[in-house]
Write an enzyme that holds these catalytic residues in place. Structure first.
Site, mmCIF file in Angstrom:
data_model
loop_
_atom_site.group_PDB
_atom_site.id
_atom_site.type_symbol
_atom_site.label_atom_id
_atom_site.label_comp_id
_atom_site.label_asym_id
_atom_site.label_seq_id
_atom_site.Cartn_x
_atom_site.Cartn_y
_atom_site.Cartn_z
ATOM 1 N N GLU A 1 0.837 -1.200 0.000
ATOM 2 C CA GLU A 1 0.000 0.000 0.000
ATOM 3 C C GLU A 1 0.880 1.261 0.000
ATOM 4 O O GLU A 1 0.720 2.145 0.850
ATOM 5 C CB GLU A 1 -0.955 -0.009 1.194
ATOM 6 C CG GLU A 1 -2.210 0.769 0.923
ATOM 7 C CD GLU A 1 -3.290 0.604 2.000
ATOM 8 O OE1 GLU A 1 -4.320 1.280 1.887
ATOM 9 O OE2 GLU A 1 -3.106 -0.211 2.937
ATOM 10 N N ASN B 1 -4.790 -9.711 3.945
ATOM 11 C CA ASN B 1 -6.167 -9.275 4.196
ATOM 12 C C ASN B 1 -7.102 -10.437 4.500
ATOM 13 O O ASN B 1 -8.276 -10.440 4.105
ATOM 14 C CB ASN B 1 -6.698 -8.465 3.009
ATOM 15 C CG ASN B 1 -6.584 -6.968 3.249
ATOM 16 O OD1 ASN B 1 -6.888 -6.474 4.335
ATOM 17 N ND2 ASN B 1 -6.136 -6.243 2.235
ATOM 18 N N ASP C 1 0.490 -8.083 3.195
ATOM 19 C CA ASP C 1 -0.850 -7.899 3.751
ATOM 20 C C ASP C 1 -1.802 -8.773 2.936
ATOM 21 O O ASP C 1 -2.218 -8.416 1.839
ATOM 22 C CB ASP C 1 -1.240 -6.428 3.657
ATOM 23 C CG ASP C 1 -2.629 -6.155 4.222
ATOM 24 O OD1 ASP C 1 -3.277 -7.114 4.694
ATOM 25 O OD2 ASP C 1 -3.076 -5.000 4.167
ATOM 26 N N TYR D 1 -0.055 -7.566 -1.849
ATOM 27 C CA TYR D 1 -1.081 -6.792 -1.133
ATOM 28 C C TYR D 1 -2.428 -7.269 -1.674
ATOM 29 O O TYR D 1 -2.907 -6.812 -2.708
ATOM 30 C CB TYR D 1 -0.885 -5.297 -1.371
ATOM 31 C CG TYR D 1 -1.992 -4.426 -0.810
ATOM 32 C CD1 TYR D 1 -2.456 -4.626 0.482
ATOM 33 C CD2 TYR D 1 -2.552 -3.409 -1.573
ATOM 34 C CE1 TYR D 1 -3.465 -3.832 0.997
ATOM 35 C CE2 TYR D 1 -3.563 -2.608 -1.055
ATOM 36 C CZ TYR D 1 -4.015 -2.820 0.223
ATOM 37 O OH TYR D 1 -5.025 -2.037 0.735
ATOM 38 N N ASP E 1 -1.471 2.115 10.029
ATOM 39 C CA ASP E 1 -2.466 1.389 10.820
ATOM 40 C C ASP E 1 -2.106 -0.089 10.921
ATOM 41 O O ASP E 1 -2.797 -0.864 11.585
ATOM 42 C CB ASP E 1 -3.868 1.552 10.226
ATOM 43 C CG ASP E 1 -3.943 1.125 8.779
ATOM 44 O OD1 ASP E 1 -2.888 0.985 8.126
ATOM 45 O OD2 ASP E 1 -5.068 0.937 8.272
#
Length: 492
Positions: free
Chosen positions: A63, A217, A215, A175, A320
């Site tokens: 990201e 997710n 990531d 990602y 985050d």
């Protein structure tokens, strides 16, 4: 560290003399322009310092939210590292991944953007046609050839994957798309299926060792989230494992019979609770550690056996998400097998981007050893007209000007200026040889040129000065003819 900073990650136990450690760090930075503003990275605001503080050899970012045209030299050319980027092709400031590799430890032999192999590589066919990665002779392999090129380009259009081949293992930085709004389920399932198939092809068909980082997710188990009840609502299921994404991840991971990858953090901390890597900033969930584990470092079974350390780093800010790392202890006799020669660095590396490769070439030109030759640069006529003849004509008396036909051609084409009587003539500097000999005029006798503000002597004063110089030289020659002196000093 050399700059006074200290390592932020506890060092692994001292390896034996027969092994060498490679540390891999993955971090969803939620915008590459912002992360260095946070502690502890804001101490020096340098990528090289950040990587040294992490003591990392391979750094994987997700990201980045960076477009190709917005990449800065400081983030692309990091001393001691090679960098590789993948950008979203259609959405501005969206997605994006990057990988940095330390030159002294590991340099990839091959690098690809995307997971399908359908994006254009830097190789050309025999007829000059651009080839896709899977058509190239330097491809990494493991492609799903049932995917047509158009669908493959669509899957890889968001800059979500980089694949690097270090010969002894293949690193995949990813990602994965989320489905927070519920309207991207088809794209997400297609992406995850393609990723799973590529990994299986590499491991089971190509017999390669694979490291998957990034990531993903996906929340793997109930222990990996502070609110498993909320996650069950995904797809209106009561079974936590019933979602497509979790089932697909499960089939890839040990201990499932079909599992080929190992979750190294969970391998070392099998029952640890609160091991979260992402928190909702809108409700300030990080201080209370109310989050989920979405960032993983997964590797094949053989590589998991040489993993000496792995953990999350929730105390490190800037996003985050938090970083995740793993240390792999490779046999020392493998050390040179991770190092491609600098000239063999894949063309996907940022150092080959035109705006950076050209700048390096200019610097290397000035640093080149050997005899120094003064060169008068040739300036196009358009640039000369924009700057003005006065600016272009000022001589540098410390530089010896050599004959340059191209420069002569441009001099003849320079813009003429209008005289007071309406006729066109060149500026005094171009027309008069005395412009190179004249002394600085006094304020009382000089005339200011309105356009540039420079002061020059008038035509009458220049002619008088030139005549006096000729007379002095003539007298000196006449005197020398009547004397037997070997040299004559002419006072100026």
């Amino acid at each position: 560290m050399s700059d006074g900073t200290s390592c932020l990650i506890p060092r692994s136990p001292t390896p034996s003399s027969t092994s060498r450690r490679i540390r891999i760090v993955t971090f969803n930075i939620c915008g590459i322009r912002n992360v260095l503003q946070f502690h502890p990275w804001n101490v020096c605001r340098s990528w090289a310092t950040m990587f040294d503080m992490l003591d990392a050899d391979i750094v994987c970012f997700q990201e980045t939210k960076l477009q190709r045209k917005d990449i800065e030299e400081s983030m692309a050319i990091v001393p001691g590292f090679e960098s590789f980027f993948s950008f979203s092709r259609y959405k501005k400031g969206y997605s994006g991944v990057a990988v940095y590799t330390r030159d002294s430890v590991c340099r990839p032999f091959k690098a690809e953007e995307g997971i399908t192999g359908c994006l254009e590589s830097f190789d050309l066919g025999s007829n000059g046609r651009k080839l896709s990665y899977r058509e190239s002779e330097s491809n990494i392999g493991g492609y799903d050839y049932l995917i047509n090129p158009y669908d493959g380009q669509e899957i890889d259009s968001e800059g979500r994957t980089l694949v690097l081949d270090f010969r002894k293992f293949v690193l995949i930085c990813v990602y994965c798309p989320a489905n927070s709004t519920g309207d991207r389920s088809h794209y997400r399932e297609t992406f995850l299926t393609t990723l799973s198939n590529r990994i299986r092809q590499l491991v089971e068909i190509e017999m390669r060792e694979v490291i998957l980082v990034g990531d993903i997710n996906i929340i793997r188990d109930r222990i990996d989230t502070a609110d498993p009840g909320e996650c069950v609502k995904d797809g209106d299921n009561l079974d936590f494992k019933a979602t497509f994404a979790r089932q697909l991840l499960d089939t890839l991971l040990v201990p499932q019979p079909s599992g080929i990858l190992v979750d190294v953090c969970r391998l070392l901390f099998p029952a640890r609770e609160g091991m979260y890597t992402c928190w909702n900033q809108k409700i300030n969930a990080r201080p209370g550690n109310y989050g989920s584990r979405l960032d993983y470092l997964l590797c094949t079974k053989a590589l998991s056996n040489i993993c000496s350390a792995a953990n999350i780093l929730p105390e490190l800010l800037g996003s985050d998400h938090c970083p995740v790392y793993a240390d792999l202890q490779f046999p020392i006799d493998w050390a040179n097998k991770f190092m491609a020669n600098p000239e063999d660095t894949p063309r996907l590396a940022a150092r080959y981007f035109p705006e950076f490769s050209g700048r390096r070439s200019i610097l290397e030109m000035f640093k080149a050893s050997g005899p120094q030759i003064s060169v008068v640069p040739t300036v196009p006529l358009l640039v000369e007209q924009e700057l003005g003849a006065d600016t272009m004509d000022k001589p540098d008396r410390n530089v010896v000007e050599h004959e340059n036909p191209t420069r002569t051609k441009f001099i003849h084409k320079r813009k003429s200026v209008s005289s007071s009587n309406g006729t066109s003539k060149r500026s005094n500097q171009q027309k008069k040889l005395t412009a190179f000999f004249k002394q600085p005029p006094s304020h009382s006798s000089s005339k200011a040129v309105k356009e540039g503000g420079d002061e020059f002597a008038s035509d009458t004063e220049e002619s008088l000065f030139f005549s006096e110089e000729i007379s002095r030289v003539s007298r000196a020659i006449e005197e020398s003819s009547h004397t037997s002196l070997n040299s004559v000093t002419v006072s100026t």
